[in-house]
Design a protein around this motif. Structure first.
Motif, PDB file in Angstrom:
ATOM      1  N   HIS A  72       0.878  -1.167   0.000  1.00 23.57           N
ATOM      2  CA  HIS A  72       0.000   0.000   0.000  1.00 23.57           C
ATOM      3  C   HIS A  72       0.917   1.220   0.000  1.00 23.57           C
ATOM      4  CE1 HIS A  72      -3.456  -2.534   1.025  1.00 23.57           C
ATOM      5  NE2 HIS A  72      -2.651  -3.162   1.862  1.00 23.57           N
ATOM      6  N   CYS A 118      -4.697   5.755  -0.090  1.00 23.41           N
ATOM      7  CA  CYS A 118      -3.697   4.759  -0.446  1.00 23.41           C
ATOM      8  C   CYS A 118      -3.254   5.095  -1.865  1.00 23.41           C
ATOM      9  CB  CYS A 118      -4.293   3.361  -0.393  1.00 23.41           C
ATOM     10  SG  CYS A 118      -3.138   2.098  -0.953  1.00 23.41           S
ATOM     11  N   MET A 137      -9.819   2.772  -0.130  1.00 27.32           N
ATOM     12  CA  MET A 137      -8.915   2.634   1.023  1.00 27.32           C
ATOM     13  C   MET A 137      -8.552   4.032   1.520  1.00 27.32           C
ATOM     14  SD  MET A 137      -5.564   0.308   1.434  1.00 27.32           S
ATOM     15  CE  MET A 137      -4.417   0.553   2.800  1.00 27.32           C
ATOM     16  N   GLU A 176      -1.072   3.257  -3.782  1.00 25.04           N
ATOM     17  CA  GLU A 176      -0.458   2.128  -4.479  1.00 25.04           C
ATOM     18  C   GLU A 176      -1.582   1.152  -4.803  1.00 25.04           C
ATOM     19  OE1 GLU A 176       3.036   1.644  -5.130  1.00 25.04           O
ATOM     20  OE2 GLU A 176       2.100   0.161  -6.426  1.00 25.04           O
ATOM     21  N   LEU A 177      -1.746   0.846  -6.093  1.00 26.98           N
ATOM     22  CA  LEU A 177      -2.820  -0.064  -6.487  1.00 26.98           C
ATOM     23  C   LEU A 177      -2.676  -1.368  -5.714  1.00 26.98           C
ATOM     24  CD1 LEU A 177      -5.236  -0.358  -8.319  1.00 26.98           C
ATOM     25  CD2 LEU A 177      -3.723  -1.309 -10.062  1.00 26.98           C
ATOM     26  N   CYS A 178      -3.704  -1.696  -4.892  1.00 24.19           N
ATOM     27  CA  CYS A 178      -3.526  -2.819  -3.965  1.00 24.19           C
ATOM     28  C   CYS A 178      -4.658  -3.817  -4.039  1.00 24.19           C
ATOM     29  CB  CYS A 178      -3.373  -2.281  -2.541  1.00 24.19           C
ATOM     30  SG  CYS A 178      -4.731  -1.223  -2.042  1.00 24.19           S
ATOM     31  N   HIS A 238      -8.893  -0.707  -3.575  1.00 29.43           N
ATOM     32  CA  HIS A 238      -7.879   0.364  -3.509  1.00 29.43           C
ATOM     33  C   HIS A 238      -8.495   1.765  -3.453  1.00 29.43           C
ATOM     34  CE1 HIS A 238      -4.563   2.951  -4.650  1.00 29.43           C
ATOM     35  NE2 HIS A 238      -5.188   3.259  -5.760  1.00 29.43           N
TER      36      HIS A 238
HETATM   37 CU1  CUA Z   1      -4.058   0.033  -0.391  1.00 29.33          CU
HETATM   38 CU2  CUA Z   1      -4.213   0.868  -2.563  1.00 29.33          CU
END
Ligand code: CUA
Length: 355
Positions: A181, A216, A227, A218-220, A224
């Motif tokens: 993340h 967030c 988030m 960062e593609l998670c 995402h």
């Molecule tokens: Cu955690 Cu995007």
């Protein structure tokens, strides 16, 4: 026959003129556009200045390259009858090559040095002294953030919202429970990856009271985009009170409340107010919610009981509605909500959605 040897002075003068005008426009535009949210940390100022300097330096370089390319396409393109003509033979030009290697190298080294100095200044604790810096542990997981405030005796106060006192340096220790993340409060400018297995860190000093989104970066996974959390920057006295409140409530186990000193006990207010909001993922007519990320409560809760609903809040993986995926719903409500809040939410949902 067209001129064959090099470009005339007239061409160069024209390119320089076009390039200078386009650069001026580009720089003016780059500086006029309001790229960023409000500056809410001491470090934001230095970072925004760094950005402006990068804009001022990179716009003319981009413009120079584009001017030469487009001007050449326009002026020196092949004309009818020139299909078999060849350009003048060129076997390199040492002085030119030295210049076009040296100038970018100097620019790059200068910008890197400047960026390094900015970063080092930011990372060095300010007047509040590194010893007095506050510490907050930030834990990312699919798909929410949780914040831990270390207390004396090794205990931690847990919160699902970030509270910070204005004007006090804070150092974040950032961790992840599952995947990559990236902890980011745009108003503070800085961000860093949350990496499973290691602890990353950065520091800052909030300078502005208010409420700022935590996202967030960062593609998670599927959740995402939801988030998100909220950072509250408050007066030091208010922060101390909030922390004392949380500490008192967390004694005897369980997490603290989610909304600070006066948590709403009203189930409907919790549904739309607790972070992350139930209403940003679920549909529930009674609460005016129409999100479609999670199951539609007007449909799926018909005939269910309180036990089922409570289990679904605290252990969302226990049973997954058909057509939906495990792991989207934050798994930490059982930790970040107080038992009476979970009960209020459950009672509310039983009342409005099960019949
Ligand atoms: Cu955690 Cu995007």
């Amino acid at each position: 026959m067209r001129e064959q040897h090099g470009i005339s002075r007239a061409h160069i003068a024209r390119m320089v003129a076009i390039g200078a005008i386009a650069s001026a426009l580009g720089i003016a535009l780059g500086l006029l556009i309001d790229w960023f949210p409000v500056q809410a940390s001491e470090e934001a100022r230095a970072i925004d200045t760094l950005w402006d300097v990068l804009v001022i330096v990179s716009v003319p370089i981009f413009v120079l390259v584009m001017t030469v390319v487009l001007y050449s396409v326009w002026q020196f393109r092949m004309r009818p009858g020139e299909e078999l003509a060849d350009g003048p033979p060129i076997h390199g030009h040492t002085r030119l090559e030295v210049v076009w290697t040296a100038i970018p190298a100097i620019i790059l080294v200068a910008l890197c040095s400047y960026a390094y100095v900015v970063l080092r200044d930011i990372e060095t604790a300010d007047g509040s002294g590194s010893g007095k810096e506050m510490k907050v542990r930030v834990v990312g997981e699919q798909f929410t953030w949780t914040f831990y405030y270390p207390q004396q005796g090794g205990k931690e106060v847990v919160s699902n919202q970030l509270y910070l006192p204005v004007g006090k340096g804070v150092r974040f220790a950032i961790q992840s429970k599952d995947v990559l993340h990236d902890f980011w409060v745009p108003a503070f400018r800085q961000k860093i990856d949350a990496v499973p297995g290691i602890t990353t860190s950065f520091r800052l000093t909030p300078t502005k009271q208010g409420v700022f989104p935590v996202v967030c970066a960062e593609l998670c996974g599927l959740g995402h985009s939801v988030m998100r959390q909220t950072a509250h920057v408050v007066a030091p006295a208010q922060f101390d009170k909030w922390l004392a409140d949380k500490r008192a409530k967390s004694q005897g186990g369980g997490g603290g409340g989610a909304t600070g000193s006066a948590p709403p006990k009203d189930g409907k207010a919790l549904f739309t107010g607790v972070e992350p909001k139930c209403s940003s993922c679920h549909t529930l007519a009674d609460a005016g919610a129409d999100a479609t990320i999670g199951p539609d409560f007007d449909k799926v809760l018909k005939g269910k009981d309180a036990a089922f609903i409570e289990k679904s809040i605290t252990d969302p993986s226990a049973e997954i509605e058909k057509g939906y995926q495990d792991g989207i719903m934050p798994p930490n409500y059982g930790q970040t909500l107080k038992p009476e809040e979970i009960k209020a939410l459950t009672d509310y949902l039983v009342k409005v959605a099960t019949k």
